[in-house]
Design a protein around this motif. Structure first.
Motif, mmCIF file in Angstrom:
data_model
loop_
_atom_site.group_PDB
_atom_site.id
_atom_site.type_symbol
_atom_site.label_atom_id
_atom_site.label_comp_id
_atom_site.label_asym_id
_atom_site.label_seq_id
_atom_site.Cartn_x
_atom_site.Cartn_y
_atom_site.Cartn_z
ATOM 1 N N ASP A 192 -1.108 5.381 -2.476
ATOM 2 C CA ASP A 192 -2.572 5.930 -2.965
ATOM 3 C C ASP A 192 -3.240 5.861 -1.784
ATOM 4 O O ASP A 192 -4.520 5.289 -2.320
ATOM 5 C CB ASP A 192 -2.692 4.238 -4.126
ATOM 6 C CG ASP A 192 -2.835 3.491 -2.964
ATOM 7 O OD1 ASP A 192 -2.177 3.604 -2.447
ATOM 8 O OD2 ASP A 192 -2.771 2.034 -4.081
ATOM 9 N N ASP A 193 -2.894 6.194 -0.617
ATOM 10 C CA ASP A 193 -3.902 6.936 0.499
ATOM 11 C C ASP A 193 -4.919 7.356 -0.331
ATOM 12 O O ASP A 193 -4.730 8.375 -1.235
ATOM 13 C CB ASP A 193 -3.286 7.157 0.837
ATOM 14 C CG ASP A 193 -4.147 6.788 3.352
ATOM 15 O OD1 ASP A 193 -4.251 7.801 2.923
ATOM 16 O OD2 ASP A 193 -3.682 6.225 3.577
ATOM 17 N N LEU A 194 -6.054 7.073 0.143
ATOM 18 C CA LEU A 194 -7.386 7.993 -0.829
ATOM 19 C C LEU A 194 -7.732 8.761 -0.184
ATOM 20 O O LEU A 194 -8.958 9.328 -0.408
ATOM 21 C CB LEU A 194 -8.191 6.924 -0.756
ATOM 22 C CG LEU A 194 -7.095 5.858 -2.207
ATOM 23 C CD1 LEU A 194 -8.108 5.280 -2.045
ATOM 24 C CD2 LEU A 194 -7.142 6.582 -3.834
ATOM 25 N N ILE A 195 -7.759 9.708 0.839
ATOM 26 C CA ILE A 195 -8.246 11.424 1.556
ATOM 27 C C ILE A 195 -7.736 11.747 0.465
ATOM 28 O O ILE A 195 -6.968 11.116 -0.367
ATOM 29 C CB ILE A 195 -7.193 11.139 2.598
ATOM 30 C CG1 ILE A 195 -7.245 10.305 4.029
ATOM 31 C CG2 ILE A 195 -8.011 12.835 2.980
ATOM 32 C CD1 ILE A 195 -8.582 10.558 4.356
ATOM 33 N N PRO B 79 -13.337 7.993 -3.621
ATOM 34 C CA PRO B 79 -12.568 6.861 -3.901
ATOM 35 C C PRO B 79 -13.484 5.386 -3.071
ATOM 36 O O PRO B 79 -14.424 6.376 -2.661
ATOM 37 C CB PRO B 79 -11.321 6.888 -2.459
ATOM 38 C CG PRO B 79 -11.745 8.018 -1.777
ATOM 39 C CD PRO B 79 -12.934 8.853 -2.762
ATOM 40 N N LEU B 80 -13.250 4.651 -3.260
ATOM 41 C CA LEU B 80 -13.948 3.246 -3.542
ATOM 42 C C LEU B 80 -13.565 2.418 -2.522
ATOM 43 O O LEU B 80 -12.310 2.273 -2.526
ATOM 44 C CB LEU B 80 -14.604 2.467 -4.488
ATOM 45 C CG LEU B 80 -14.777 3.145 -6.031
ATOM 46 C CD1 LEU B 80 -14.870 1.892 -7.268
ATOM 47 C CD2 LEU B 80 -16.666 3.121 -5.227
ATOM 48 N N LEU B 81 -13.801 2.886 -1.037
ATOM 49 C CA LEU B 81 -12.995 1.974 0.408
ATOM 50 C C LEU B 81 -13.852 0.813 1.063
ATOM 51 O O LEU B 81 -13.689 0.658 1.958
ATOM 52 C CB LEU B 81 -13.212 3.307 1.133
ATOM 53 C CG LEU B 81 -11.853 4.538 0.230
ATOM 54 C CD1 LEU B 81 -11.957 5.572 1.748
ATOM 55 C CD2 LEU B 81 -10.547 3.760 -0.150
ATOM 56 N N ASN B 82 -15.299 0.578 0.574
ATOM 57 C CA ASN B 82 -16.600 0.076 1.265
ATOM 58 C C ASN B 82 -16.581 -1.478 1.024
ATOM 59 O O ASN B 82 -15.297 -1.939 0.073
ATOM 60 C CB ASN B 82 -17.731 0.378 0.961
ATOM 61 C CG ASN B 82 -18.277 2.028 1.451
ATOM 62 O OD1 ASN B 82 -17.864 2.356 2.173
ATOM 63 N ND2 ASN B 82 -19.013 2.956 -0.173
ATOM 64 N N ASP B 83 -17.202 -1.971 1.409
ATOM 65 C CA ASP B 83 -17.316 -3.848 1.537
ATOM 66 C C ASP B 83 -17.150 -3.884 -0.272
ATOM 67 O O ASP B 83 -18.585 -3.117 -0.615
ATOM 68 C CB ASP B 83 -18.585 -3.827 2.037
ATOM 69 C CG ASP B 83 -18.492 -5.788 1.699
ATOM 70 O OD1 ASP B 83 -17.849 -6.490 2.464
ATOM 71 O OD2 ASP B 83 -19.131 -5.689 0.927
ATOM 72 N N VAL B 84 -16.572 -4.742 -0.219
ATOM 73 C CA VAL B 84 -16.420 -5.105 -1.792
ATOM 74 C C VAL B 84 -18.183 -5.464 -2.299
ATOM 75 O O VAL B 84 -18.227 -4.997 -4.000
ATOM 76 C CB VAL B 84 -15.866 -6.163 -2.080
ATOM 77 C CG1 VAL B 84 -15.968 -7.842 -1.837
ATOM 78 C CG2 VAL B 84 -15.805 -6.832 -3.688
ATOM 79 N N ALA C 112 -11.948 4.966 -11.676
ATOM 80 C CA ALA C 112 -11.896 4.703 -10.424
ATOM 81 C C ALA C 112 -11.163 4.403 -9.535
ATOM 82 O O ALA C 112 -10.783 3.838 -9.815
ATOM 83 C CB ALA C 112 -13.164 4.715 -9.991
ATOM 84 N N GLY C 113 -10.463 4.875 -7.993
ATOM 85 C CA GLY C 113 -9.435 4.445 -7.633
ATOM 86 C C GLY C 113 -9.958 3.952 -6.588
ATOM 87 O O GLY C 113 -11.657 4.232 -5.683
ATOM 88 N N GLY C 114 -9.310 3.755 -5.564
ATOM 89 C CA GLY C 114 -10.224 2.539 -4.148
ATOM 90 C C GLY C 114 -9.416 1.527 -4.059
ATOM 91 O O GLY C 114 -8.381 0.509 -4.472
ATOM 92 N N GLU C 115 -9.549 1.100 -2.762
ATOM 93 C CA GLU C 115 -9.067 0.217 -1.701
ATOM 94 C C GLU C 115 -9.929 -0.690 -1.068
ATOM 95 O O GLU C 115 -10.871 -0.166 0.679
ATOM 96 C CB GLU C 115 -8.251 0.551 -0.996
ATOM 97 C CG GLU C 115 -7.578 -0.771 -0.143
ATOM 98 C CD GLU C 115 -6.063 -0.275 0.869
ATOM 99 O OE1 GLU C 115 -5.533 -1.110 0.456
ATOM 100 O OE2 GLU C 115 -6.293 0.387 1.491
ATOM 101 N N VAL C 116 -11.337 -1.924 -1.924
ATOM 102 C CA VAL C 116 -12.196 -2.524 -1.293
ATOM 103 C C VAL C 116 -11.803 -2.933 -0.203
ATOM 104 O O VAL C 116 -10.576 -3.535 -0.152
ATOM 105 C CB VAL C 116 -13.012 -3.269 -2.471
ATOM 106 C CG1 VAL C 116 -13.817 -2.289 -3.575
ATOM 107 C CG2 VAL C 116 -12.020 -4.625 -3.202
#
Length: 376
Positions: free
Chosen positions: A196-199, A296-301, A326-330
């Motif tokens: 689920d690496d989000l590039i 993807p949502l990769l920013n600060d929560v 949506a997908g991401g890693e906050v």
């Protein structure tokens, strides 16, 4: 989500996991008469070659099991999966996640020796999935086990972005950032990526070097970025002088090549985006109004919660009954020691934002089912 049965969504989420897994398994086959291995429509002529099967990370074992089932057993010279989620397969070795223990390092050291002993006429099929960063970790000789563990623990709670942490891991590791390649004697290497690496899916080659920090991906390791991150962090004074000297010495961009005889193939079988598309197809049974976030949502929560809420309001103006996924890693920067629960953290921030809207629900689901605090 508005006016939607939440329990059905959870069930459909579970079904999506099963469907995606079956899709991955069915994309791998072997034609005996032609000695042809087929992975995601890419054919490999395996005539006169043996097979070495290596998996790292939480989703690697079922792919290794598929390969074990279809390949000629007499030609499999190595089979191993290092994972924190074991499934009872004989070829699995349990490794800890997200902090590597000494046992992880010892197992990886054994793997390195095995790879060096492979015959040149070997297909190494390397299955790389999420969780591989911890499962497949081995520090450089100048970095002690204790230093490595301290650094992993620090960055788990630091709030640094995944890409920054990956740069640090590549510099300090003997096997990440393409460094594993110098130990592999096999001529042909197939990297199977499940992550689920989000590039963006449209730029998969960029993603390969970040999944488990790209052990078998030739690349440039940016020691300058790693040095800058470590030197300015609170962990710098806690690591050994020996480790500090190594980091200072390697404050430069390092080019990590493949060996001249090696042929490397990269194949992506599952991404976060693919999962969202599978999930959306399931959710159509509940409503036709399905919206998928492209980025993807990769920013600060805190920023993610505000962004999602703004987008929810925008969609709500034109739709009464919809699902937005949506997908991401906050990124979470805890003010005190934390042991997980990013999904719960995000959900807690959404509560005051959506509470005035009736029949509106926010669900945050960790794909590995472990990122939560029990009894909350």
């Amino acid at each position: 989500i508005m006016n939607i049965n939440v329990s059905k969504i959870i069930r459909l989420f579970d079904e999506t996991i099963i469907d995606l897994k079956e899709s991955i398994i069915s994309s791998i086959s072997f034609i005996d008469m032609e000695e042809k291995l087929i992975i995601n429509s890419t054919d490999f002529d395996t005539s006169n070659y043996n097979f070495a099967l290596l998996g790292i990370g939480k989703s690697s074992s079922f792919v290794i099991q598929r390969l074990k089932k279809i390949l000629p057993p007499e030609r499999i010279t190595m089979i191993l999966s290092l994972t924190s989620q074991t499934n009872g397969f004989s070829f699995e070795k349990y490794t800890t996640h997200p902090i590597p223990k000494k046992e992880n390092f010892i197992e990886v050291e054994k793997v390195v020796h095995q790879l060096a002993k492979l015959k040149r006429e070997t297909f190494l099929v390397f299955v790389i999935s999420g969780g591989g960063s911890s499962s497949f970790s081995l520090p450089e000789d100048m970095i002690s086990y204790n230093d490595m563990q301290l650094i992993y623990e620090y960055f788990l709670r630091s709030g640094n972005k995944g890409r920054d942490i990956s740069n640090v891991r590549k510099l300090l590791s003997k096997v990440k950032g393409g460094k594993l390649l110098k130990y592999i004697n096999a001529k042909k290497i197939i990297n199977i990526i499940i992550s689920d690496d989000l590039i963006s899916d449209s730029l998969p080659n960029m993603a390969y070097k970040y999944v488990a920090s790209g052990p078998t991906i030739p690349q440039k390791v940016d020691g300058q970025i790693a040095y800058s991150i470590l030197k300015s962090s609170n962990i710098w004074q806690d690591i050994s002088v020996k480790a500090q000297n190594f980091i200072i010495k390697h404050n430069k961009v390092l080019t990590i090549p493949k060996q001249p005889f090696q042929e490397i193939y990269n194949i992506t079988l599952a991404t976060n985006r693919k999962f969202l598309l599978f999930f959306a197809n399931k959710l159509i049974s509940l409503t036709n109004n399905i919206f998928i976030r492209k980025a993807p949502l990769l920013n600060d929560v805190d920023l993610v919660s505000s962004t999602l809420f703004s987008e929810f309001i925008e969609i709500r103006e034109n739709s009464d009954n919809f699902i937005y996924i949506a997908g991401g890693e906050v990124v979470v920067r805890p003010k005190q020691n934390s042991i997980g629960g990013r999904c719960q953290h995000l959900a807690s921030l959404m509560i005051p934002k959506i509470k005035k809207y009736k029949n509106t629900y926010f669900l945050a689901i960790a794909t590995d089912g472990e990122d939560y605090l029990k009894n909350i």
